[in-house]
Design an enzyme around this catalytic site. Structure first.
Site, PDB file in Angstrom:
ATOM      1  CB  VAL A  99      49.714 -23.762 -35.219  1.00 37.47           C
ATOM      2  CG1 VAL A  99      50.411 -23.187 -34.203  1.00 37.47           C
ATOM      3  CG2 VAL A  99      50.219 -25.051 -35.879  1.00 37.47           C
ATOM      4  CB  CYS A 125      52.529  -6.728 -39.890  1.00 34.77           C
ATOM      5  SG  CYS A 125      54.275  -6.403 -40.809  1.00 34.77           S
ATOM      6  CE1 TYR A 133      53.400 -23.115 -40.234  1.00 38.05           C
ATOM      7  CE2 TYR A 133      56.139 -21.980 -40.694  1.00 38.05           C
ATOM      8  CZ  TYR A 133      55.047 -22.259 -39.671  1.00 38.05           C
ATOM      9  OH  TYR A 133      55.948 -22.848 -38.490  1.00 38.05           O
ATOM     10  CD  GLN A 167      53.069 -29.041 -25.853  1.00 40.95           C
ATOM     11  OE1 GLN A 167      54.575 -28.591 -26.174  1.00 40.95           O
ATOM     12  NE2 GLN A 167      52.882 -29.346 -25.545  1.00 40.95           N
ATOM     13  CB  CYS A 221      54.585  -1.229 -42.178  1.00 38.54           C
ATOM     14  SG  CYS A 221      54.829  -2.589 -42.136  1.00 38.54           S
ATOM     15  CB  CYS A 267      52.256  -5.467 -43.777  1.00 38.59           C
ATOM     16  SG  CYS A 267      51.657  -3.924 -42.215  1.00 38.59           S
ATOM     17  CG  HIS A 313      54.028 -23.347 -29.415  1.00 40.85           C
ATOM     18  ND1 HIS A 313      53.722 -24.774 -29.258  1.00 40.85           N
ATOM     19  CD2 HIS A 313      54.840 -22.735 -28.798  1.00 40.85           C
ATOM     20  CE1 HIS A 313      54.838 -25.558 -28.708  1.00 40.85           C
ATOM     21  NE2 HIS A 313      55.528 -23.924 -28.074  1.00 40.85           N
TER      22      HIS A 313
HETATM   23  P1  OAD Z   1      55.827 -34.149 -30.816  1.00 36.89           P
HETATM   24  O1  OAD Z   1      55.610 -34.631 -31.988  1.00 36.89           O
HETATM   25  O2  OAD Z   1      56.870 -33.241 -30.601  1.00 36.89           O
HETATM   26  O3  OAD Z   1      54.433 -34.782 -29.891  1.00 36.89           O
HETATM   27  C1  OAD Z   1      53.425 -36.122 -30.664  1.00 36.89           C
HETATM   28  C2  OAD Z   1      53.478 -36.221 -29.134  1.00 36.89           C
HETATM   29  O4  OAD Z   1      52.723 -37.667 -29.623  1.00 36.89           O
HETATM   30  C3  OAD Z   1      54.524 -37.829 -28.807  1.00 36.89           C
HETATM   31  O5  OAD Z   1      54.532 -38.620 -27.776  1.00 36.89           O
HETATM   32  C4  OAD Z   1      53.651 -39.390 -29.609  1.00 36.89           C
HETATM   33  O6  OAD Z   1      53.969 -40.281 -29.273  1.00 36.89           O
HETATM   34  C5  OAD Z   1      52.664 -38.554 -29.234  1.00 36.89           C
HETATM   35  N1  OAD Z   1      50.951 -39.277 -29.822  1.00 36.89           N
HETATM   36  C6  OAD Z   1      51.341 -39.466 -31.030  1.00 36.89           C
HETATM   37  N2  OAD Z   1      49.956 -40.202 -31.758  1.00 36.89           N
HETATM   38  C7  OAD Z   1      49.596 -39.897 -30.802  1.00 36.89           C
HETATM   39  C8  OAD Z   1      48.218 -40.064 -30.371  1.00 36.89           C
HETATM   40  N3  OAD Z   1      47.452 -40.819 -31.258  1.00 36.89           N
HETATM   41  N4  OAD Z   1      47.494 -40.487 -29.313  1.00 36.89           N
HETATM   42  C9  OAD Z   1      48.370 -39.833 -27.854  1.00 36.89           C
HETATM   43  N5  OAD Z   1      49.482 -39.638 -27.833  1.00 36.89           N
HETATM   44  C10 OAD Z   1      49.838 -39.677 -29.622  1.00 36.89           C
HETATM   45  O7  OAD Z   1      54.291 -33.450 -30.661  1.00 36.89           O
HETATM   46  P2  OAD Z   1      54.807 -31.964 -29.101  1.00 36.89           P
HETATM   47  O8  OAD Z   1      55.000 -32.497 -28.080  1.00 36.89           O
HETATM   48  O9  OAD Z   1      53.569 -31.292 -29.597  1.00 36.89           O
HETATM   49  O10 OAD Z   1      56.441 -26.184 -31.664  1.00 36.89           O
HETATM   50  O11 OAD Z   1      55.405 -30.566 -29.687  1.00 36.89           O
HETATM   51  C11 OAD Z   1      55.529 -29.282 -29.286  1.00 36.89           C
HETATM   52  C12 OAD Z   1      56.132 -28.483 -30.004  1.00 36.89           C
HETATM   53  O12 OAD Z   1      57.517 -28.573 -30.709  1.00 36.89           O
HETATM   54  C13 OAD Z   1      55.364 -27.828 -31.479  1.00 36.89           C
HETATM   55  O13 OAD Z   1      54.050 -27.139 -30.950  1.00 36.89           O
HETATM   56  C14 OAD Z   1      55.965 -27.294 -32.170  1.00 36.89           C
HETATM   57  C15 OAD Z   1      57.074 -28.728 -32.303  1.00 36.89           C
HETATM   58  O14 OAD Z   1      57.539 -28.060 -33.041  1.00 36.89           O
HETATM   59  C16 OAD Z   1      57.034 -25.336 -32.417  1.00 36.89           C
HETATM   60  O15 OAD Z   1      56.842 -25.358 -33.587  1.00 36.89           O
HETATM   61  C17 OAD Z   1      57.220 -23.859 -31.899  1.00 36.89           C
END
Ligand code: OAD
Length: 265
Positions: free
Chosen positions: A91, A117, A55, A89, A165, A162, A109
């Site tokens: 962060v 904490c 991170y 979604q 705690c 923390c 997310h």
């Molecule tokens: P993904 O990595 O699953 O998907 C990214 C999407 O962006 C894909 O469908 C690509 O085709 C598209 N993409 C790539 N480049 C692009 C561009 N220049 N313009 C437009 N689209 C493009 O990411 P998320 O859908 O955001 O959660 O993933 C959802 C969640 O899964 C994240 O928030 C994270 C991850 O695990 C957690 O960590 C809980």
């Protein structure tokens, strides 16, 4: 003429052109790294040092990343009308830096710059002016894989604790297997309950999570436009009234100009 209601849903693809890797796309994090080792409460319990190192690296990458034309176009749309909500979604803080105000945005997310904490309610936010302390590099630059490190208990001594705690502090993000933040879910649902939307724009997400699809469809219930901006097909594509198979930073400025020029916003 009523204010046009707009919902924008974004995922990692919207920040791809800022140099932040996606998760499942080409060169995405989950192509080489195992989410079970980095983004679950169990991973943190097993090896908090490894999780914090990952991170911290991501925080630094995000701090150095510029906003792109897609973030800026979404911010312009947000400023145009009161009936607007962005659900991201991501962060990262690139939507905020582009100028979307906190009341018009839900980070479903969490926020990578929040530290909270792992046991009590203590949390604090901030990007921090100084670089993250240089731990060892978790992801090997040569092949994108995790370096192997043995979990050692002495290392935990360096981890943030923390002040209330004394439990370990953790990043303020939602991990796999965790609940979404209730207050943020309620903000999305309140917005959607009030009315359907005239325009729903879904950008840069594989729409892996059912709630993203549900919210897009619920917002689109009155039969308005559902625009998908994504170079690839997703489970939402078949519901879209318009599919834009281009990178977000190329496509969004034009889409937003068209919408704002319609005059109803
Ligand atoms: P993904 O990595 O699953 O998907 C990214 C999407 O962006 C894909 O469908 C690509 O085709 C598209 N993409 C790539 N480049 C692009 C561009 N220049 N313009 C437009 N689209 C493009 O990411 P998320 O859908 O955001 O959660 O993933 C959802 C969640 O899964 C994240 O928030 C994270 C991850 O695990 C957690 O960590 C809980």
């Amino acid at each position: 003429m009523h204010d046009m209601r707009v919902l924008v849903l974004t995922g990692a693809g919207v920040s791809a052109e800022s140099g932040i890797p996606t998760f499942r796309g080409k060169d995405g994090y989950w192509r080489n790294l195992d989410p079970a080792k980095l983004a679950t409460p169990e991973a943190f319990a097993r090896d908090p040092q490894l999780v914090w190192d990952w991170y911290r690296e991501r925080r630094q990458l995000i701090r150095d990343a510029p906003t792109n034309a897609a973030h800026e176009a979404i911010a312009k749309l947000a400023q145009h009308g009161d009936e607007f909500l962005l659900v991201t979604q991501n962060v990262d803080d690139l939507h905020a830096r582009a100028g979307v105000s906190p009341e018009k945005m839900v980070q479903i997310h969490g926020n990578i710059f929040v530290t909270r904490c792992s046991r009590c309610d203590f949390s604090y936010a901030g990007r921090g002016g100084s670089p993250e302390p240089s731990g060892t590099c978790v992801v090997q630059p040569t092949n994108g894989r995790l370096r192997s490190i043995a979990a050692t208990f002495e290392k935990d001594a360096d981890l943030p604790r923390c002040p209330e705690c004394h439990a370990l502090l953790r990043p303020g993000v939602v991990w796999f297997g965790e609940q979404l933040p209730l207050r943020e879910v309620q903000r999305v649902e309140n917005f959607l309950d009030r009315d359907g939307c005239d325009v729903v724009i879904v950008v840069g997400t594989t729409a892996t999570f059912g709630y993203i699809i549900d919210w897009a469809l619920q917002a689109n219930r009155n039969g308005g436009e559902l625009i998908e901006v994504n170079p690839e097909e997703t489970p939402l594509s078949r519901f879209a009234t318009r599919r834009v198979r281009e990178p977000a930073a190329i496509a969004l400025p034009g889409i937003v100009n068209d919408l704002t020029n319609r005059g109803a916003l």
